[in-house]
Design an enzyme around this catalytic site. Structure first.
Site, PDB file in Angstrom:
ATOM      1  N   GLU A   9       0.804  -1.406   0.015  1.00  0.00           N
ATOM      2  CA  GLU A   9       0.086  -0.006   0.043  1.00  0.00           C
ATOM      3  C   GLU A   9       0.874   1.227   0.164  1.00  0.00           C
ATOM      4  OE1 GLU A   9      -3.489   0.522   2.582  1.00  0.00           O
ATOM      5  OE2 GLU A   9      -3.404  -1.589   2.911  1.00  0.00           O
ATOM      6  N   ASP A  90      -1.968  -3.997   3.765  1.00  0.00           N
ATOM      7  CA  ASP A  90      -1.971  -3.708   5.031  1.00  0.00           C
ATOM      8  C   ASP A  90      -2.738  -4.932   5.701  1.00  0.00           C
ATOM      9  OD1 ASP A  90      -0.144  -1.475   5.021  1.00  0.00           O
ATOM     10  OD2 ASP A  90      -1.780  -0.092   5.646  1.00  0.00           O
ATOM     11  N   TYR A 313       2.513  -2.668  12.912  1.00  0.00           N
ATOM     12  CA  TYR A 313       1.265  -2.021  12.344  1.00  0.00           C
ATOM     13  C   TYR A 313       0.411  -1.549  13.104  1.00  0.00           C
ATOM     14  CZ  TYR A 313      -2.465  -1.483   8.745  1.00  0.00           C
ATOM     15  OH  TYR A 313      -3.236  -0.792   8.184  1.00  0.00           O
TER      16      TYR A 313
END
Length: 704
Positions: A9, A90, A313
């Site tokens: 991404e 993601d 993340y």
């Protein structure tokens, strides 16, 4: 041509991934979503719903940049074996959907999906060695969410435009959040303060005790819920509230005229467990309270940290830390803080509906310090990293140990209490302080006589609840089940962008426009303004993500059985033309309340993407084809060529001596409403309003 392809991404991650993957890999960054619903069909939705329970979407590139990415993906797919193309978007619901869109444009039926929570060579190569298929349930949940958001926003917002000046949109998540902010504001405005008294006695022995009633009943001491949206501070101590001045004076008189002694002394040892590592919402709350960062800024900084490969993340609702990294923390404590090392790794309870495959937000390398990060990414990023570092280490420490002491004294029939708390073993508090300062009490014994130094009744007033900070709003959204980690920050930002709320002294305060939208929704669209309405939809989306429900039948049932009848009823109550339902061909047009000046029939709304228009549509008469556009300055629909009305003045034109006319206009420079004087016959004679008079470069000043 590279043998392998990795689709990600964020463009910011590309160089780091290419560096350790090598020349055999091509990394393509989508830059987020590459496709969106077209703005065609009923209400510009870009999809059609059928009573049979199917959704017929039409996707188009999201932007010019997206068109280039799509072409790159398609060209790459033709030159590369599909088994060597890996989707590494993601690791969340939206990431799964972006990966699905990428696979769709590349024409790959069963793409290899890989997931990693940190950008390190070890984590990425481990993920490549263990690919899986795309999670179609997560994709379905994301498609359901985007369909519902557009359905509610595009069909509900037009109701606002004709009735609430300045209103721009309503939404599945933003509207109930606005409701919470406005309800709090109404509570504050309607609050009527009440006077009360806090009564206390202070002693020569070195402590102050507060009025506790005329019976010595002990209440159970309970630990408060941890609140990351508040800064750790000692709560202000008060007595039981005394509501009359007469009673307060009576208690003070008893304290002053009678002897005091200790009637009870209790010391209780307790433990306070370490906090869980950060989820997205906890990080936003803590960063708001401790670093004064907005949720939006917190997420931007976290994105930088993630792309730099220094944290995992940052959009997650999980409190899990991998076994490998738990061991890293334990080794750090063993070397640097051995007395704080528990016998085994600390496990924290997972929130409801958390995605267990994910990790909490944590550092990738404990050896990296705040100064290391600040030098690379800036001071703000360094401070946020330090917050994450301390919380992560604290989560694996021993509990804090406390001595809680309560001294109860008595004078005549009145009892007084003093509470103290001392940390005997700091445990996790060495890294994450979420307790107020120590309040240590002196050593006394039961039945000990005390020497009174003063007794007072302090007059006070009750206060209304405070407005929400952005951090507190995130906590409320999470608690009530409105939105998900990826939407907390954007929702609050949307309300600010729409001018529905403003930030005053770090508090969210509704604007006049926001209050008007709230009252309109409360009166006509009651359900949309409730948290229960949105929370229930989130529950359905969670069920879809788990595979327990199908997204297309749910969306269609919601529309045909609930949303469409609701809009129709509201339109009828307001005397507004009924919003057309879907007919399957996308050709239905919504009728306006404005009637054609020639035919006197309701004009149709024609959708338009033109940025020059002040509404996302213009009006057209389907009888005589008259076209009208909205003039935001005069707040009315007008045909082309319509000019603002003029008023004749006593001032004369310097050329033809005819009366000058006064006209209003909106300045292109600053957007403010201004006035000018103009001759209707001499086109070059114009005087602009300036500092109390009218001025022309050619003719000088003139006064009315």
């Amino acid at each position: 041509m590279a043998k392998n392809v990795l689709v990600i991404e964020a463009p910011g991650k590309r160089k780091k991934l290419e560096k350790f993957l090598g020349a055999d890999w091509t990394v393509i960054a989508t830059g987020g979503h590459i496709r969106e619903f077209d703005k065609s069909g009923s209400h510009n939705l870009g999809f059609e719903l059928t009573p049979k329970g199917t959704v017929i979407p039409k996707f188009v590139p999201r932007s010019e940049r997206s068109k280039k990415v799509i072409r790159q993906l398609q060209v790459t797919a033709k030159r590369t074996n599909s088994e060597r193309i890996f989707i590494a978007t993601d690791p969340d619901r939206e990431g799964e959907c972006i990966g699905w869109h990428a696979a769709q444009v590349m024409g790959i039926k069963n793409p290899q999906r890989i997931v990693y929570s940190e950008i390190s060579e070890k984590a990425v190569r481990k993920a490549i060695a263990n690919p899986r298929l795309l999670d179609t349930n997560l994709v379905a949940s994301a498609l359901g969410r985007s369909t519902l958001d557009k359905l509610i926003g595009y069909t509900g917002s037009p109701l606002l435009w004709d009735y609430v000046e300045g209103a721009k949109s309503m939404g599945r998540v933003q509207t109930p959040v606005l409701t919470l902010i406005c309800e709090r504001e109404e509570t504050i405005q309607n609050f009527k303060p009440k006077t009360y008294y806090s009564v206390w006695s202070s002693y020569k022995e070195g402590f102050k005790a507060f009025y506790a009633g005329e019976s010595n009943e002990n209440s159970e001491d309970t630990d408060e819920e941890r609140d990351d949206s508040q800064t750790p501070k000692e709560t202000q101590k008060e007595s039981l509230r005394v509501t009359s001045e007469v009673e307060a004076n009576r208690l003070v008189a008893i304290a002053r005229n009678n002897s005091h002694k200790v009637v009870s002394l209790q010391t209780k040892k307790s433990k306070k467990s370490p906090p869980a590592p950060f989820t997205t919402s906890n990080l936003q709350q803590a960063a708001g309270a401790r670093l004064k960062l907005s949720p939006d800024m917190t997420m931007k900084l976290a994105q930088k940290l993630y792309e730099a490969g220094v944290i995992t993340y940052h959009r997650t609702d999980s409190t899990v830390i991998s076994d490998d990294f738990c061991e890293v923390i334990r080794q750090y404590l063993k070397v640097n803080d051995p007395e704080n090392l528990p016998k085994s790794a600390v496990k924290h309870r997972q929130p409801k509906n958390a995605q267990e495959a994910h990790e909490a937000i944590r550092p990738v390398d404990l050896a990296k310090t705040e100064s290391d990060i600040a030098a690379e990414l800036g001071d703000a990023a360094g401070k946020l990293y330090q917050l994450i570092w301390f919380r992560t280490v604290a989560s694996q420490c021993k509990p804090a140990e406390l001595d809680k002491t309560t001294i109860t004294t008595q004078s005549d029939t009145v009892f007084w209490k003093a509470n103290g708390q001392v940390v005997t073993f700091p445990g996790y508090l060495r890294y994450w302080r979420d307790l107020g300062a120590d309040s240590e009490l002196p050593l006394v014994a039961e039945n000990q006589a005390l020497s009174l130094t003063d007794a007072q009744a302090e007059k006070k007033q009750t206060k209304p609840p405070s407005r929400y900070t952005e951090a507190q709003m995130v906590k409320v959204m999470e608690k009530k089940g409105i939105g998900r980690p990826s939407t907390f920050s954007p929702t609050i930002q949307t309300l600010k962008d729409r001018n529905y709320v403003a930030v005053e002294k770090r508090m969210l305060k509704p604007t006049q426009v926001g209050l008007k939208v709230y009252h309109f929704v409360k009166e006509h669209l009651t359900e949309l303004g409730t948290v229960e309405f949105t929370a229930q939809m989130e529950s359905h989306l969670d069920a879809i993500a788990k595979g327990d429900e199908k997204w297309q039948p749910y969306v269609c049932q919601f529309h045909f059985d609930h949303w469409q009848p609701t809009l129709t009823k509201i339109a009828q109550n307001l005397g507004k033309p009924v919003v057309q339902s879907f007919n399957g061909n996308g050709k239905s047009l919504e009728k306006s309340r404005t009637k054609c000046p020639k035919c006197n029939i309701a004009m149709s709304k024609i959708p338009s993407k033109s940025k020059k228009l002040h509404r996302p549509y213009f009006l057209k008469c389907e009888g005589c084809e008259t076209v009208m556009f909205y003039n935001k300055d005069r707040k009315q629909w007008e045909s082309l060529g319509t000019k603002s009305p003029t008023q004749e003045t006593k001032a004369s034109c310097p050329k033809c001596q005819k009366p000058l006319h006064l006209r209003e206009y909106r300045s292109k420079k600053d957007g403010k409403q201004k006035k000018l004087l103009k001759c209707l016959d001499c086109e070059d004679v114009v005087f602009f309003e300036s500092r109390g008079c009218f001025w022309s470069k050619q003719f000088g000043e003139i006064n009315l």
